[in-house]
Design an enzyme around this catalytic site. Structure first.
Site, mmCIF file in Angstrom:
data_model
loop_
_atom_site.group_PDB
_atom_site.id
_atom_site.type_symbol
_atom_site.label_atom_id
_atom_site.label_comp_id
_atom_site.label_asym_id
_atom_site.label_seq_id
_atom_site.Cartn_x
_atom_site.Cartn_y
_atom_site.Cartn_z
ATOM 1 N N HIS A 85 -10.878 -7.544 -2.667
ATOM 2 C CA HIS A 85 -10.632 -6.362 -1.842
ATOM 3 C C HIS A 85 -9.150 -6.017 -1.707
ATOM 4 O O HIS A 85 -8.768 -4.864 -1.788
ATOM 5 C CB HIS A 85 -11.257 -6.615 -0.468
ATOM 6 N N ARG B 35 -13.608 -12.556 8.474
ATOM 7 C CA ARG B 35 -14.000 -12.071 7.154
ATOM 8 C C ARG B 35 -14.080 -13.178 6.089
ATOM 9 O O ARG B 35 -15.033 -13.255 5.329
ATOM 10 C CB ARG B 35 -12.951 -11.036 6.737
ATOM 11 N N HIS C 229 -13.845 -8.994 0.522
ATOM 12 C CA HIS C 229 -14.737 -8.376 1.499
ATOM 13 C C HIS C 229 -16.079 -9.079 1.365
ATOM 14 O O HIS C 229 -16.578 -9.234 0.248
ATOM 15 C CB HIS C 229 -14.878 -6.873 1.228
ATOM 16 N N GLY D 6 0.034 6.753 -8.187
ATOM 17 C CA GLY D 6 -0.262 7.959 -7.412
ATOM 18 C C GLY D 6 -1.111 7.688 -6.191
ATOM 19 O O GLY D 6 -1.852 8.562 -5.737
ATOM 20 N N GLY D 7 -1.007 6.474 -5.628
ATOM 21 C CA GLY D 7 -1.696 6.166 -4.371
ATOM 22 C C GLY D 7 -0.785 6.467 -3.197
ATOM 23 O O GLY D 7 0.185 7.225 -3.310
ATOM 24 N N GLY E 7 -11.073 2.337 6.884
ATOM 25 C CA GLY E 7 -10.447 2.015 8.168
ATOM 26 C C GLY E 7 -9.484 3.108 8.547
ATOM 27 O O GLY E 7 -9.850 4.271 8.681
ATOM 28 N N LEU F 88 -2.351 0.052 4.750
ATOM 29 C CA LEU F 88 -1.877 1.433 4.651
ATOM 30 C C LEU F 88 -0.565 1.590 5.411
ATOM 31 O O LEU F 88 0.325 2.327 4.987
ATOM 32 C CB LEU F 88 -2.925 2.415 5.193
ATOM 33 N N ARG G 184 -4.586 -10.771 5.419
ATOM 34 C CA ARG G 184 -4.151 -9.469 5.925
ATOM 35 C C ARG G 184 -4.937 -9.068 7.168
ATOM 36 O O ARG G 184 -6.142 -9.252 7.233
ATOM 37 C CB ARG G 184 -4.361 -8.421 4.829
ATOM 38 N N ALA H 67 1.468 4.659 -1.457
ATOM 39 C CA ALA H 67 2.871 4.248 -1.532
ATOM 40 C C ALA H 67 3.664 5.147 -2.485
ATOM 41 O O ALA H 67 4.767 5.598 -2.158
ATOM 42 C CB ALA H 67 2.976 2.783 -1.969
ATOM 43 N N ALA I 92 -10.059 3.874 1.556
ATOM 44 C CA ALA I 92 -9.931 3.098 2.792
ATOM 45 C C ALA I 92 -10.784 3.740 3.884
ATOM 46 O O ALA I 92 -10.588 4.892 4.234
ATOM 47 C CB ALA I 92 -8.468 3.041 3.220
ATOM 48 N N GLU J 260 0.496 -2.235 -2.353
ATOM 49 C CA GLU J 260 -0.214 -3.493 -2.604
ATOM 50 C C GLU J 260 0.396 -4.317 -3.738
ATOM 51 O O GLU J 260 0.284 -5.541 -3.747
ATOM 52 C CB GLU J 260 -1.691 -3.210 -2.894
ATOM 53 N N GLU K 5 -10.113 -2.659 15.743
ATOM 54 C CA GLU K 5 -10.649 -3.370 14.579
ATOM 55 C C GLU K 5 -10.441 -4.863 14.757
ATOM 56 O O GLU K 5 -9.685 -5.297 15.634
ATOM 57 C CB GLU K 5 -9.972 -2.884 13.288
ATOM 58 N N SER L 20 -6.844 2.902 -4.398
ATOM 59 C CA SER L 20 -7.621 2.211 -3.359
ATOM 60 C C SER L 20 -7.444 2.917 -2.023
ATOM 61 O O SER L 20 -8.372 2.981 -1.213
ATOM 62 C CB SER L 20 -7.133 0.769 -3.194
#
Length: 532
Positions: free
Chosen positions: A344, A285, A239, A19-20, A54, A385, A379, A22, A52, A368, A120, A48
């Site tokens: 992450h 990162r 992260h 249920g995210g 971002g 997303l 990534r 995608a 987000a 994901e 970013e 997740s």
């Protein structure tokens, strides 16, 4: 028919697990075709995507192009991005942003009413669309959850986890489900010929993660256990600055803090990044994550110090991070914040083609849990997303063009539940993943992890633990086999990129188990077989 199994139903529907972003987007794109959407947590809560901070990367601004976006994606991906896939996804960004607007996502706009775009890390242009600054994920999930609830063709079943994928002759026949968190509950069988896995990542295989607890690699495991091809599982993004305040999942201290001048120090108060990279705290990162990991491993600890850079301005400038710190008893205006790298994002996953098809007939994957080849070894910010919506739409389009065969009746359950997960086994697995399959890896540590996970997979009495062990084994075995450093995969015993390994990993659970077998008899290090 096993007398303790409830058969939920035969479903002629498309069954989506997750249920995210995608899963929700795929269900909406399939309407008015009947869909059953299964979510472990209430819609959007275990995702997740909702966290987000971002946004979504999309070349929608004047002068920006999908080609430039794809070039940035390729540049950061360690030489193994599938360039055609990256370009295809970048080209579909604009229409998917417009879909999201139509579903009610209130993206930020400038004074002229155009979509506002931010910049970013590692993007050559301003191309991140946001919602209220750092609230994109939550706003997108809220809008899509509402749209799903308003769509009569979508049946939502919350509170069930998929613990096994049922197949016959290389094709999907159904799913074995169980009530989330109720290990005494009987399994539920759902006969279905068309299954979309959108179950998210693997963060909770690690001791420290930013992911919700539902992200424990279950989708990866059930597909792999059914024989699906798995791509690039060794590539996990960390992260660098999660707040170590005894919370699981760990809250994030955003990279923007370092952009504002906050420094990274060890327990002695010494800055340690300047010696590692010319950009110091603003290095890429994975380099920052390795610096932080090394200080902690050496027993010196690691802290984010914003006392000089922000001090009393901290609360107003970064209210989310400030609240996380205060809740943990830390005042970031006057104290350094204890940090550690956190799992992450998983670049690898179920291998899928451009339409989202896996190697198992009737099984698609997006988000994901899947691996399209778009991310390669690392990534690019806010591409996750984007990939989720683009690939969910492609899966929906592919399924919409097919007749769905009626499911056969399922006869039996895969394996008994074996009661609740053994907490000590889970803690050991997560500790081993963080210590040996994490930010800095080496052959001996990876071999220990591979042997441990293979044994746990064989011996676990709980399906949940067995699935975690299967996913951990896939990551560790591929990391052991890749004797080089590339992207987010760093080996202290093989620090350079090996030109001969500049290709994606394609593997299966059977191959990972062969690696484990080869390592279970301690051979001289030179004599250990290579399993690619």
């Amino acid at each position: 028919m096993h007398n303790t199994i409830h058969t939920l139903t035969r479903s002629d529907d498309v069954v989506i697990v997750g249920g995210g972003l995608a899963g929700l987007f795929c269900a909406l794109k399939l309407a008015p075709r009947p869909v059953t959407l299964i979510s472990a947590a209430p819609l959007g809560l275990g995702a997740s995507s909702a966290w987000a901070q971002g946004g979504i990367a999309a070349a929608v601004a004047e002068g920006d192009t999908p080609e430039a976006h794809a070039a940035d994606t390729v540049a950061v991906g360690g030489g193994i991005v599938d360039q055609a896939v990256a370009l295809g996804i970048a080209r579909e960004a604009a229409p998917r942003i417009h879909d999201l607007l139509a579903y009610g996502v209130p993206f930020d706009r400038d004074l002229e009413g155009r979509l506002a775009v931010g910049r970013e890390a590692a993007h050559s242009a301003r191309r991140i669309v946001h919602v209220r600054g750092d609230g994109a994920g939550a706003a997108i999930i809220a809008a899509l959850s509402d749209a799903v609830r308003r769509t009569p063709s979508i049946r939502v079943i919350e509170g069930l986890v998929a613990e096994a994928l049922l197949t016959e002759d290389g094709a999907v026949t159904g799913l074995q489900l169980r009530e989330a968190g109720n290990f005494a509950a009987h399994p539920i069988l759902l006969a279905a010929r068309t299954v979309v896995l959108a179950t998210g990542g693997i963060g909770h295989l690690y001791a420290v993660t930013t992911n919700p607890c539902e992200a424990s690699g279950s989708g990866l495991a059930i597909a792999a256990r059914a024989g699906a091809d798995i791509a690039d599982p060794e590539f996990v993004q960390f992260h660098p600055t999660a707040i170590m305040a005894g919370r699981d999942p760990a809250p994030l201290a955003t990279e923007a803090l370092r952009g504002e001048g906050a420094t990274l120090i060890n327990g002695r108060g010494e800055r340690f990044m300047a010696a590692r990279h010319p950009l110091a705290e603003l290095a890429p990162r994975d380099i920052v994550a390795r610096g932080v990991f090394a200080e902690i491993a050496a027993g010196r600890g690691a802290f984010l110090d914003a006392r000089q850079a922000l001090g009393p301005r901290f609360a107003e400038t970064f209210p989310t991070v400030h609240a996380s710190c205060i809740a943990a008893g830390i005042d970031p205006a006057t104290q350094a914040i204890p940090i550690a790298p956190a799992a992450h994002y998983h670049m690898g996953g179920i291998a899928v083609d451009a339409r989202g098809r896996s190697s198992i007939d009737g099984l698609w994957a997006c988000g994901e849990v899947s691996c399209t080849g778009a991310h390669g070894a690392n990534r690019l910010a806010s591409n996750s997303l984007l990939e989720a919506v683009v690939c969910a739409a492609r899966v929906a389009e592919d399924i919409a063009g097919r007749a769905i065969p009626s499911p056969a009746r399922l006869s039996d359950v895969v394996t008994p539940g074996g009661g609740p997960p053994d907490a000590a086994a889970v803690t050991r697995l997560r500790t081993l993943m963080s210590a040996h399959v994490g930010v800095i890896r080496d052959g001996d540590g990876l071999a220990e992890a591979v042997r441990s996970f293979a044994a746990l997979e064989r011996e676990a009495t709980s399906i949940a633990v067995r699935n975690m062990a299967s996913s951990g084994l896939l990551v560790a075995a591929a990391a052991w086999s890749r004797r080089e450093s590339r992207g987010a995969h760093f080996r202290s015993d093989h620090r350079a990129e090996a030109p001969t390994l500049a290709h994606r990993t394609m593997t299966t659970l059977a191959t990972a188990r062969e690696v484990a077998e080869s390592l279970s008899e301690p051979l001289p290090r030179t004599a250990q077989p290579m399993i690619a």
